[in-house]
Design an enzyme around this catalytic site. Structure first.
Site, PDB file in Angstrom:
ATOM      1  N   HIS A   1       6.571  -3.748   2.784  1.00 31.21           N
ATOM      2  CA  HIS A   1       6.046  -4.890   3.530  1.00 31.21           C
ATOM      3  C   HIS A   1       7.104  -5.500   4.450  1.00 31.21           C
ATOM      4  O   HIS A   1       6.936  -6.627   4.930  1.00 31.21           O
ATOM      5  CB  HIS A   1       5.548  -5.968   2.565  1.00 31.21           C
ATOM      6  CG  HIS A   1       4.547  -5.485   1.579  1.00 31.21           C
ATOM      7  ND1 HIS A   1       3.352  -4.918   1.973  1.00 31.21           N
ATOM      8  CD2 HIS A   1       4.554  -5.452   0.227  1.00 31.21           C
ATOM      9  CE1 HIS A   1       2.675  -4.563   0.883  1.00 31.21           C
ATOM     10  NE2 HIS A   1       3.386  -4.875  -0.179  1.00 31.21           N
TER      11      HIS A   1
ATOM     12  N   HIS B   1      -1.967  -3.285   0.964  1.00 31.79           N
ATOM     13  CA  HIS B   1      -1.698  -1.988   0.335  1.00 31.79           C
ATOM     14  C   HIS B   1      -2.818  -1.021   0.650  1.00 31.79           C
ATOM     15  O   HIS B   1      -3.024  -0.038  -0.063  1.00 31.79           O
ATOM     16  CB  HIS B   1      -1.575  -2.150  -1.186  1.00 31.79           C
ATOM     17  CG  HIS B   1      -0.715  -3.286  -1.583  1.00 31.79           C
ATOM     18  ND1 HIS B   1      -1.213  -4.540  -1.818  1.00 31.79           N
ATOM     19  CD2 HIS B   1       0.627  -3.364  -1.734  1.00 31.79           C
ATOM     20  CE1 HIS B   1      -0.199  -5.349  -2.131  1.00 31.79           C
ATOM     21  NE2 HIS B   1       0.919  -4.666  -2.080  1.00 31.79           N
TER      22      HIS B   1
END
Lengths: 320, 320
Positions: B46, B208
């Protein structure tokens, strides 16, 4: 393009102004007669360069052309006229034939109108001598260091000759080379600009997808860094005892996590050669739409260059 | 992962330290007994969240797990112990089941050792009520506003209860939704995490690659913004007369030029609703590897939140 420029202007209502006719983004407080105006154009598709780096301590204005196209000469001329200053106007130009033509012609016409205006060419890419769109070396991500130094000098009130001296000095100690893992897809074309196999990379790629030195099998991050340093370090050359700024620039489609992997490897390899990394630059500066890949830039720094690179700047792109 | 963290540490030798055993990046000047220590973990993939936002005014430490995986409980516990402060330790946790388990267990064990340590959950994603990896809403890019506010409050010397109050306040007025145009490819898997046709997009996607609300035909930027605002605005709700921070966050593979296009459209549509955009955030904050897509976040601001968001911060990612 207009949608992007509108977005930039709306995101920075207090500091930037936008003139749609000339793709022109400029500082709300420019021009000022006590400061050289610094302008850069080049094509779109390289963002954040250059429309997102207009602001205090950097560019006074940017007037890009369409994607991967030089701005029309009138854009440059009108921008120069709007940014006219007693101290003069400096046009920064990455060395591509189309950009040179537009900027040099605009400079001549502005001079004919009695303006003080000069041009400075940036050519940091060591990959190829002449390329698809250039005679001589291309200007790529290293142009950020020239912009930053010139922006800082002009902000400090330097006169035009001194601003040019600083810009030429930084350009003369800056070298870059890039690699691509995928091609980029210009919106107007709708398909990738060149073909690159899943297991291939283009070494020395240009920021418009121009060919570099050769095509090779995909290699590890360690081998990629060796390839880039092997081209960049001997070129100046950068030698043991030197201090450098090290930039890993993402070409648009590469996650920042991977850029830091390349950075760490390059940092260590430079230190092993006795070259001290003074300051790091990791992220997207001069991109090529959505191309996956990266470029590595070294700048040999002395006290003057350090001061200019560390000077404060306030631009559209910021983290917070 | 270790290569990326090594790169981050080498790029910031004066301000950051790295402990490889726990994927731990922390401020060189932490812990300080006059300041609450703020820690965030979550998975890798991320970036820049969270290892690149450690620094003055933001996080004191980050201890990520592997790509898209919560950090092991020991990482969190050892990080909390290393960052132990008289004023306490605050663990920021994006609301995912794995992260909650690791952080809550670490909190219990740290308390058993006599430490003052609290946990704050972030759940800004309006897309779905429960999702693949959560009970309740997910924490996504809006977590940056909580980090920033909590970081500023702790830097100003606020005690742990007040830092938590500020964090909960910001979380309570922050809402996000995202869309994906392509899937992402985790290195360990080597193939895209899900299949999305060239002409499809996933509306309300998770960071995700988790499913969102629905899959739809690819739409224009204008329609995409309508879709995102249509989910986010009525949720708080944000109403005419409100002032907001507006973030367009890139999910990793989307050029910043396109993020500014979305920004401009969203800004105009909000102003049309009488919602005033106080400050802009455009770029990559919380990504999903190389996923093409973006998320839109609104934060309703008052004078206290404005002050916290405007407070200075010095972190690894910077332009210059």
């Amino acid at each position: 393009m207009p949608e992007m420029l509108t977005g930039i202007a709306l995101a920075n209502p207090d500091t930037l102004k936008y003139v749609p006719e000339y793709n022109l983004i400029y500082r709300a407080d420019a021009p000022r007669d006590d400061k050289v105006s610094v302008i850069q154009g080049s094509g779109s598709g390289h963002e954040p360069a250059h429309v997102m780096v207009v602001g205090k301590g950097m560019l006074d204005a940017a007037c890009p052309g369409d994607v991967f196209a030089a701005p029309p000469m009138e854009y440059v001329l009108e921008t120069a006229k709007l940014l006219r200053s007693e101290k003069g106007v400096l046009l920064l130009v990455n060395n591509y034939t189309g950009d040179r033509m537009a900027f040099e012609m605009a400079q001549e016409l502005a001079e004919a109108e009695g303006m003080l205006v000069k041009t400075l060419f940036i050519n940091d890419d060591v990959a190829v001598q002449d390329s698809t769109w250039t005679v001589g070396r291309r200007g790529v991500a290293g142009n950020f260091f020239v912009m930053k130094a010139v922006g800082a000098a002009s902000e400090a009130g330097a006169d035009l000759d001194d601003v040019i001296r600083v810009g030429e000095k930084v350009n003369s100690v800056t070298r870059t080379m890039g690699i691509a893992l995928t091609a980029c897809t210009p919106p107007a074309k709708g398909s990738p600009l060149f073909e690159l196999g899943d297991d291939e990379m283009e070494i020395g790629v240009g920021i418009h997808g121009e060919p570099g030195r050769r095509r090779a099998k995909l290699a590890s991050a360690d081998e990629i860094v060796d390839e880039l340093l092997g081209a960049v370090v001997p070129d100046l050359p950068y030698a043991s005892g030197d201090e450098v700024a090290l930039m890993i620039n993402g070409l648009g489609g590469t996650p920042i996590s991977e850029l830091y992997i390349l950075y760490g490897i390059a940092h260590r390899k430079l230190e092993e050669k006795g070259i001290r990394v003074w300051r790091s630059y990791v992220g997207e500066y001069c991109t090529s739409l959505d191309m996956a890949g990266a470029s590595l830039t070294l700048v040999k720094v002395d006290d003057e260059i350090k001061g200019l690179l560390e000077a404060p700047a306030e631009i559209a792109i910021r983290v917070f």
